[in-house]
Design a protein around this motif. Structure first.
Motif, short mmCIF file in Angstrom:
data_model
loop_
_atom_site.label_atom_id
_atom_site.label_comp_id
_atom_site.label_asym_id
_atom_site.label_seq_id
_atom_site.Cartn_x
_atom_site.Cartn_y
_atom_site.Cartn_z
N ARG A 206 10.71 2.28 -1.19
CA ARG A 206 10.52 2.93 -2.49
C ARG A 206 10.69 1.92 -3.61
NH1 ARG A 206 14.02 6.76 -5.00
NH2 ARG A 206 15.51 6.38 -3.31
N GLU A 207 11.66 0.99 -3.43
CA GLU A 207 11.94 -0.03 -4.45
C GLU A 207 10.73 -0.93 -4.64
OE1 GLU A 207 13.99 0.41 -1.75
OE2 GLU A 207 15.36 1.71 -2.87
N GLU A 208 10.18 -1.35 -3.51
CA GLU A 208 9.00 -2.23 -3.56
C GLU A 208 7.87 -1.51 -4.28
OE1 GLU A 208 7.54 -3.42 0.29
OE2 GLU A 208 6.59 -5.22 -0.53
N GLN A 209 7.67 -0.21 -3.91
CA GLN A 209 6.59 0.59 -4.53
C GLN A 209 6.81 0.70 -6.04
OE1 GLN A 209 3.63 2.05 -3.22
NE2 GLN A 209 3.42 2.12 -5.45
N ALA A 210 8.07 0.92 -6.46
CA ALA A 210 8.38 1.05 -7.89
C ALA A 210 8.03 -0.24 -8.61
CB ALA A 210 9.86 1.38 -8.06
N PHE A 211 8.36 -1.39 -7.97
CA PHE A 211 8.04 -2.70 -8.56
C PHE A 211 6.52 -2.83 -8.72
CE2 PHE A 211 6.43 -6.90 -7.34
CZ PHE A 211 6.85 -7.65 -8.42
N ILE A 230 -9.25 3.24 14.31
CA ILE A 230 -9.10 4.64 14.73
C ILE A 230 -8.81 5.49 13.49
CG2 ILE A 230 -7.79 6.24 16.20
CD1 ILE A 230 -7.02 3.71 17.89
N GLU A 231 -9.67 6.51 13.30
CA GLU A 231 -9.52 7.37 12.13
C GLU A 231 -8.12 8.01 12.10
OE1 GLU A 231 -11.31 7.69 9.47
OE2 GLU A 231 -9.83 9.13 8.76
N GLY A 232 -7.46 7.85 10.95
CA GLY A 232 -6.14 8.47 10.78
C GLY A 232 -4.98 7.59 11.24
N GLU A 233 -5.32 6.45 11.91
CA GLU A 233 -4.25 5.56 12.37
C GLU A 233 -4.18 4.37 11.40
OE1 GLU A 233 -3.65 3.07 16.31
OE2 GLU A 233 -3.79 5.24 16.72
N PHE A 234 -3.30 4.48 10.44
CA PHE A 234 -3.23 3.45 9.38
C PHE A 234 -2.37 2.27 9.81
CE2 PHE A 234 -4.79 7.14 7.16
CZ PHE A 234 -5.70 6.61 6.27
N ILE A 235 -2.87 1.07 9.51
CA ILE A 235 -2.18 -0.16 9.93
C ILE A 235 -2.00 -1.08 8.72
CG2 ILE A 235 -2.41 -2.25 11.37
CD1 ILE A 235 -4.13 -0.53 13.29
N TRP A 236 -0.79 -1.62 8.60
CA TRP A 236 -0.52 -2.58 7.51
C TRP A 236 -1.00 -3.98 7.89
CZ3 TRP A 236 0.41 -1.08 2.86
CH2 TRP A 236 1.22 0.01 2.58
N MET A 237 -1.33 -4.77 6.91
CA MET A 237 -1.77 -6.14 7.15
C MET A 237 -0.67 -6.99 7.78
SD MET A 237 -4.92 -6.54 6.42
CE MET A 237 -5.02 -8.30 6.38
N ASP A 238 0.63 -6.68 7.51
CA ASP A 238 1.70 -7.48 8.12
C ASP A 238 2.09 -6.96 9.51
OD1 ASP A 238 3.18 -5.20 7.67
OD2 ASP A 238 4.65 -6.13 6.32
N GLN A 239 1.27 -6.00 10.02
CA GLN A 239 1.44 -5.44 11.37
C GLN A 239 2.72 -4.63 11.55
OE1 GLN A 239 -1.02 -6.13 13.86
NE2 GLN A 239 -2.15 -7.21 12.26
N LYS A 240 3.51 -4.49 10.48
CA LYS A 240 4.77 -3.74 10.61
C LYS A 240 4.47 -2.24 10.60
CE LYS A 240 7.95 -7.13 8.78
NZ LYS A 240 8.55 -7.60 7.54
N PRO A 241 5.37 -1.42 11.13
CA PRO A 241 5.08 0.02 11.20
C PRO A 241 4.98 0.68 9.83
CG PRO A 241 7.29 -0.48 12.02
CD PRO A 241 6.65 -1.79 11.75
N LEU A 242 4.32 1.82 9.82
CA LEU A 242 4.14 2.58 8.58
C LEU A 242 5.45 3.35 8.34
CD1 LEU A 242 1.68 3.24 6.64
CD2 LEU A 242 1.37 5.30 7.98
N ASP A 243 6.47 2.63 7.82
CA ASP A 243 7.81 3.22 7.69
C ASP A 243 8.04 3.83 6.31
OD1 ASP A 243 7.64 0.78 6.49
OD2 ASP A 243 9.28 -0.16 7.57
N TYR A 244 7.09 3.65 5.43
CA TYR A 244 7.18 4.25 4.10
C TYR A 244 5.78 4.61 3.65
CZ TYR A 244 7.31 4.53 -0.97
OH TYR A 244 7.15 4.96 -2.25
N THR A 245 5.60 5.80 3.03
CA THR A 245 4.28 6.16 2.49
C THR A 245 4.43 6.74 1.09
OG1 THR A 245 4.38 8.37 3.45
CG2 THR A 245 3.24 6.69 4.76
N ASN A 246 3.32 6.64 0.35
CA ASN A 246 3.34 7.16 -1.03
C ASN A 246 1.99 7.81 -1.36
OD1 ASN A 246 4.53 7.56 -3.59
ND2 ASN A 246 3.51 5.71 -4.40
N TRP A 247 1.51 8.64 -0.41
CA TRP A 247 0.20 9.28 -0.59
C TRP A 247 0.22 10.25 -1.77
CZ3 TRP A 247 -3.50 7.06 1.99
CH2 TRP A 247 -3.29 6.53 3.27
#
Ligand code: MMA
Ligand code: CA
Length: 290
Positions: A206-211, A230-247
């Motif tokens: 959340r902090e990163e998103q606020a920045f 794969i539709e609906g399977e979102f992947i970050w460029m740093d390959q880390k898990p989707l542990d935070y979202t802000n849809w």
């Protein structure tokens, strides 16, 4: 001499002459006839001999010709025989060649089947090894990044300050951020970040998103999140898990032609958008150096 006795003598003489001339004439005639007959006979004999000679010659020639003809006939018979046996041999050879051809054809089709199988194996091996290499490369990159991160952690725990960023990059916590401007599709933004030795941003708190919300473009920015494979399977460029979202509420909705790339709106909320859209903003990140 008296005239009477003279004429008697004369007629006697004439009679005698007449008598002797006729005999001679007859004799000459006989002689001529004999001579003529003799000549005729001679001619006939000559003609006969000539004919006989010619006939003998003809006979000889005919016999020779006959023997030649019979020789020719026997030779031709021999030739015919030889030709027949040659033809039989050739037929046999042809049959053997045809059989061989059939065998080779069968062998060829078997070989081509084997080849097809081998080619299939090769291409599957190739794609398998390519996939493995890609996976290995991904793992290697992740490992490298992990090592770099651990190195920074170590330096920080040893009292070092790791907040060094290149020019035009903004530091926040352990990372540096570049706020790019200028219309780009998602893939162009990705390359632009790579050219700057960074990556389209990955957001994990959340902090990163606020920045980011504070600094990002008012017109919206591309971020490093996508569901391309794969539709609906979102992947970050740093390959880390989707542990935070802000849809944004109602997103992701994969609207219209399909939306596989994620943007951050002026509010900071995320929306899946068409990857070919040109956005004015794009955000890159990289680790801060010590
Ligand atoms: C746009 C587009 C979509 C989004 C909707 C939300 C009309 O499409 O940005 O990605 O989901 O708006 O209404
Ligand atoms: Ca959407």
């Amino acid at each position: 001499m008296e005239e009477g006795s003279y004429s008697v003598e004369f007629s006697r003489l004439r009679r005698r002459r007449q008598c002797c001339g006729r005999g001679m004439q007859l004799g000459v005639l006989a002689l001529v006839t004999v001579a003529l007959w003799a000549g005729l006979m001679t001619l006939l004999l000559l003609w006969h001999w000539d004919s006989v000679r010619n006939l003998k010659q003809l006979e000889g020639t005919t016999a020779w010709n006959m023997s030649q003809v019979s020789k020719d006939v026997s030779r031709q018979k021999g030739d015919q025989k030889a030709q027949k046996s040659r033809a039989a041999q050739m037929t046999q050879d042809m049959e053997r060649i045809q059989a061989e051809q059939e065998r080779l054809k069968a062998q060829g089709s078997e070989l081509s089947q084997n080849l097809d199988g081998l080619l299939e194996d090769l291409s599957s091996l190739k794609s398998q090894s390519l996939n493995e290499r890609r996976t290995d490369l991904g793992s290697l990159e992740r490992l490298q990044e992990e090592v770099a991160r651990l190195w920074i952690e170590l330096r920080v725990s040893n009292g070092s300050v790791c907040d060094t960023c290149p020019e035009k990059w903004v530091h926040f916590q352990r990372k540096c951020y570049y706020f790019g401007e200028g219309p780009k599709k998602w893939i162009q933004a990705r390359f632009a970040c790579e050219n700057l030795q960074g990556r389209l941003v990955s957001i994990h708190s959340r902090e990163e998103q606020a920045f980011l919300t504070k600094h990002a473009s008012r017109k919206g920015s591309w971020i490093g999140l996508r569901d391309l494979d794969i539709e609906g399977e979102f992947i970050w460029m740093d390959q880390k898990p989707l542990d935070y979202t802000n849809w944004r509420p109602g997103e992701p909705n994969n609207q219209a032609l399909g939306e596989d790339c994620v943007m951050m709106q002026s509010s900071g909320q995320w929306n899946d958008a068409f990857c070919g859209s040109r956005l004015d903003g794009w955000v890159c990140d990289r680790l801060a150096a010590c």
